[in-house]
Design a protein around this motif. Structure first.
Motif, mmCIF file in Angstrom:
data_model
loop_
_atom_site.group_PDB
_atom_site.id
_atom_site.type_symbol
_atom_site.label_atom_id
_atom_site.label_comp_id
_atom_site.label_asym_id
_atom_site.label_seq_id
_atom_site.Cartn_x
_atom_site.Cartn_y
_atom_site.Cartn_z
ATOM 1 N N SER A 154 -6.894 -1.873 3.867
ATOM 2 C CA SER A 154 -6.490 -3.165 3.324
ATOM 3 C C SER A 154 -6.875 -4.253 4.311
ATOM 4 C CB SER A 154 -4.986 -3.204 3.079
ATOM 5 O OG SER A 154 -4.593 -4.497 2.660
ATOM 6 N N ARG A 155 -7.440 -5.326 3.808
ATOM 7 C CA ARG A 155 -7.791 -6.459 4.671
ATOM 8 C C ARG A 155 -6.603 -7.363 4.936
ATOM 9 N NH1 ARG A 155 -13.268 -6.411 5.052
ATOM 10 N NH2 ARG A 155 -14.362 -5.430 3.327
ATOM 11 N N THR A 156 -5.558 -7.247 4.114
ATOM 12 C CA THR A 156 -4.470 -8.222 4.182
ATOM 13 C C THR A 156 -3.115 -7.636 4.547
ATOM 14 O OG1 THR A 156 -4.240 -7.966 1.811
ATOM 15 C CG2 THR A 156 -5.538 -9.839 2.574
ATOM 16 N N LEU A 157 -2.849 -6.382 4.182
ATOM 17 C CA LEU A 157 -1.526 -5.813 4.437
ATOM 18 C C LEU A 157 -1.399 -5.315 5.873
ATOM 19 C CD1 LEU A 157 -1.098 -3.724 1.175
ATOM 20 C CD2 LEU A 157 -0.047 -5.925 1.704
ATOM 21 N N ASN A 158 -0.185 -5.419 6.417
ATOM 22 C CA ASN A 158 0.053 -4.871 7.748
ATOM 23 C C ASN A 158 0.926 -3.618 7.633
ATOM 24 O OD1 ASN A 158 2.819 -5.634 7.655
ATOM 25 N ND2 ASN A 158 2.315 -7.663 8.416
ATOM 26 N N ALA A 159 1.116 -2.940 8.737
ATOM 27 C CA ALA A 159 1.835 -1.661 8.746
ATOM 28 C C ALA A 159 3.246 -1.790 8.193
ATOM 29 C CB ALA A 159 1.866 -1.094 10.164
ATOM 30 N N SER A 160 3.967 -2.843 8.565
ATOM 31 C CA SER A 160 5.354 -2.959 8.099
ATOM 32 C C SER A 160 5.427 -3.165 6.584
ATOM 33 C CB SER A 160 6.095 -4.073 8.841
ATOM 34 O OG SER A 160 5.462 -5.308 8.650
ATOM 35 N N GLN A 161 4.436 -3.823 6.003
ATOM 36 C CA GLN A 161 4.418 -4.005 4.549
ATOM 37 C C GLN A 161 4.185 -2.670 3.836
ATOM 38 O OE1 GLN A 161 1.372 -7.103 4.961
ATOM 39 N NE2 GLN A 161 2.597 -8.386 3.608
ATOM 40 N N ILE A 162 3.305 -1.854 4.389
ATOM 41 C CA ILE A 162 3.037 -0.529 3.817
ATOM 42 C C ILE A 162 4.281 0.352 3.944
ATOM 43 C CG2 ILE A 162 1.629 1.567 3.993
ATOM 44 C CD1 ILE A 162 -0.106 -0.787 3.172
ATOM 45 N N ILE A 163 4.890 0.358 5.128
ATOM 46 C CA ILE A 163 6.090 1.163 5.366
ATOM 47 C C ILE A 163 7.183 0.789 4.367
ATOM 48 C CG2 ILE A 163 7.978 1.594 7.014
ATOM 49 C CD1 ILE A 163 5.750 1.417 9.231
ATOM 50 N N LYS A 164 7.353 -0.499 4.118
ATOM 51 C CA LYS A 164 8.360 -0.964 3.162
ATOM 52 C C LYS A 164 8.058 -0.409 1.770
ATOM 53 C CE LYS A 164 10.679 -5.239 1.736
ATOM 54 N NZ LYS A 164 10.500 -5.299 0.282
ATOM 55 N N MET A 165 6.798 -0.460 1.349
ATOM 56 C CA MET A 165 6.408 0.057 0.030
ATOM 57 C C MET A 165 6.743 1.538 -0.122
ATOM 58 S SD MET A 165 2.699 -1.246 -1.149
ATOM 59 C CE MET A 165 2.088 -2.235 0.201
ATOM 60 N N ILE A 166 6.446 2.308 0.930
ATOM 61 C CA ILE A 166 6.655 3.759 0.875
ATOM 62 C C ILE A 166 8.147 4.098 0.956
ATOM 63 C CG2 ILE A 166 6.121 5.986 1.968
ATOM 64 C CD1 ILE A 166 3.657 4.518 0.697
ATOM 65 N N THR A 167 8.868 3.442 1.870
ATOM 66 C CA THR A 167 10.293 3.758 2.025
ATOM 67 C C THR A 167 11.102 3.302 0.816
ATOM 68 O OG1 THR A 167 10.653 1.748 3.330
ATOM 69 C CG2 THR A 167 10.253 3.793 4.545
ATOM 70 N N GLU A 168 10.639 2.302 0.090
ATOM 71 C CA GLU A 168 11.321 1.887 -1.143
ATOM 72 C C GLU A 168 11.248 2.975 -2.217
ATOM 73 O OE1 GLU A 168 9.591 -1.916 -2.119
ATOM 74 O OE2 GLU A 168 11.099 -2.995 -0.951
ATOM 75 N N GLN A 169 10.321 3.908 -2.052
ATOM 76 C CA GLN A 169 10.217 5.043 -2.978
ATOM 77 C C GLN A 169 10.964 6.273 -2.433
ATOM 78 O OE1 GLN A 169 8.744 4.412 -5.952
ATOM 79 N NE2 GLN A 169 8.575 2.365 -5.082
ATOM 80 N N ASP A 170 11.804 6.057 -1.418
ATOM 81 C CA ASP A 170 12.621 7.104 -0.809
ATOM 82 C C ASP A 170 11.807 8.152 -0.029
ATOM 83 O OD1 ASP A 170 15.068 6.035 -1.554
ATOM 84 O OD2 ASP A 170 14.977 6.989 -3.524
ATOM 85 N N PHE A 171 10.681 7.720 0.537
ATOM 86 C CA PHE A 171 9.924 8.586 1.432
ATOM 87 C C PHE A 171 9.993 8.014 2.836
ATOM 88 C CE2 PHE A 171 7.794 9.373 -2.652
ATOM 89 C CZ PHE A 171 7.906 10.754 -2.707
ATOM 90 N N LYS A 172 9.813 8.878 3.814
ATOM 91 C CA LYS A 172 9.736 8.424 5.200
ATOM 92 C C LYS A 172 8.298 8.026 5.485
ATOM 93 C CE LYS A 172 13.486 11.332 6.798
ATOM 94 N NZ LYS A 172 13.798 12.656 7.331
ATOM 95 N N CYS A 173 8.129 7.029 6.327
ATOM 96 C CA CYS A 173 6.787 6.557 6.656
ATOM 97 C C CYS A 173 6.820 5.867 8.020
ATOM 98 C CB CYS A 173 6.318 5.576 5.579
ATOM 99 S SG CYS A 173 4.635 4.977 5.809
ATOM 100 N N SER A 174 5.937 6.284 8.921
ATOM 101 C CA SER A 174 5.859 5.621 10.222
ATOM 102 C C SER A 174 4.393 5.539 10.641
ATOM 103 C CB SER A 174 6.678 6.378 11.262
ATOM 104 O OG SER A 174 6.206 7.694 11.368
ATOM 105 N N GLU A 175 4.075 4.433 11.292
ATOM 106 C CA GLU A 175 2.685 4.227 11.698
ATOM 107 C C GLU A 175 2.310 5.205 12.805
ATOM 108 O OE1 GLU A 175 -0.405 0.620 12.632
ATOM 109 O OE2 GLU A 175 1.701 0.301 13.135
ATOM 110 N N LEU A 176 1.125 5.781 12.684
ATOM 111 C CA LEU A 176 0.583 6.646 13.732
ATOM 112 C C LEU A 176 -0.447 5.837 14.504
ATOM 113 C CD1 LEU A 176 -0.022 9.975 11.767
ATOM 114 C CD2 LEU A 176 1.914 9.387 13.201
ATOM 115 N N THR A 177 -0.283 5.809 15.822
ATOM 116 C CA THR A 177 -1.254 5.095 16.628
ATOM 117 C C THR A 177 -2.114 6.102 17.358
ATOM 118 O OG1 THR A 177 0.418 4.913 18.350
ATOM 119 C CG2 THR A 177 0.145 3.022 16.903
ATOM 120 N N GLU A 178 -3.373 5.769 17.512
ATOM 121 C CA GLU A 178 -4.323 6.725 18.121
ATOM 122 C C GLU A 178 -4.157 6.799 19.615
ATOM 123 O OE1 GLU A 178 -8.200 7.008 15.860
ATOM 124 O OE2 GLU A 178 -7.669 4.916 15.642
#
Length: 76
Positions: A52-76
């Motif tokens: 995504s050119r526009t979304l950041n990690a916290s926006q994605i995490i919010k989308m996933i956790t709103e569906q009752d899944f766990k989600c955390s950013e993985l950094t390399e």
């Protein structure tokens, strides 16, 4: 604006089954800001990659956790 932003965000999730993937796909496919995504159900961390050119990690995490899944950013 960051110039070295490569548009790929990587997350560890608890999305484990095809049914889980179907639930999440409705959310991700309906978001026009997500260019491409995939999830590796074989990986122990169920790695979710989102382009995504526009979304950041916290926006994605919010989308996933709103569906009752766990989600955390993985950094390399």
């Amino acid at each position: 604006m960051e110039t070295d932003f490569n548009n790929i965000l990587i997350f560890g999730t608890n999305i484990k089954t095809e049914y889980d993937k179907m639930i999440i796909s409705k959310v991700l496919n309906s978001n026009p800001e997500i260019e491409q995504w995939n999830i590796d159900l074989e990986d122990i961390d169920s790695v979710l990659r989102i382009e995504s050119r526009t979304l950041n990690a916290s926006q994605i995490i919010k989308m996933i956790t709103e569906q009752d899944f766990k989600c955390s950013e993985l950094t390399e």
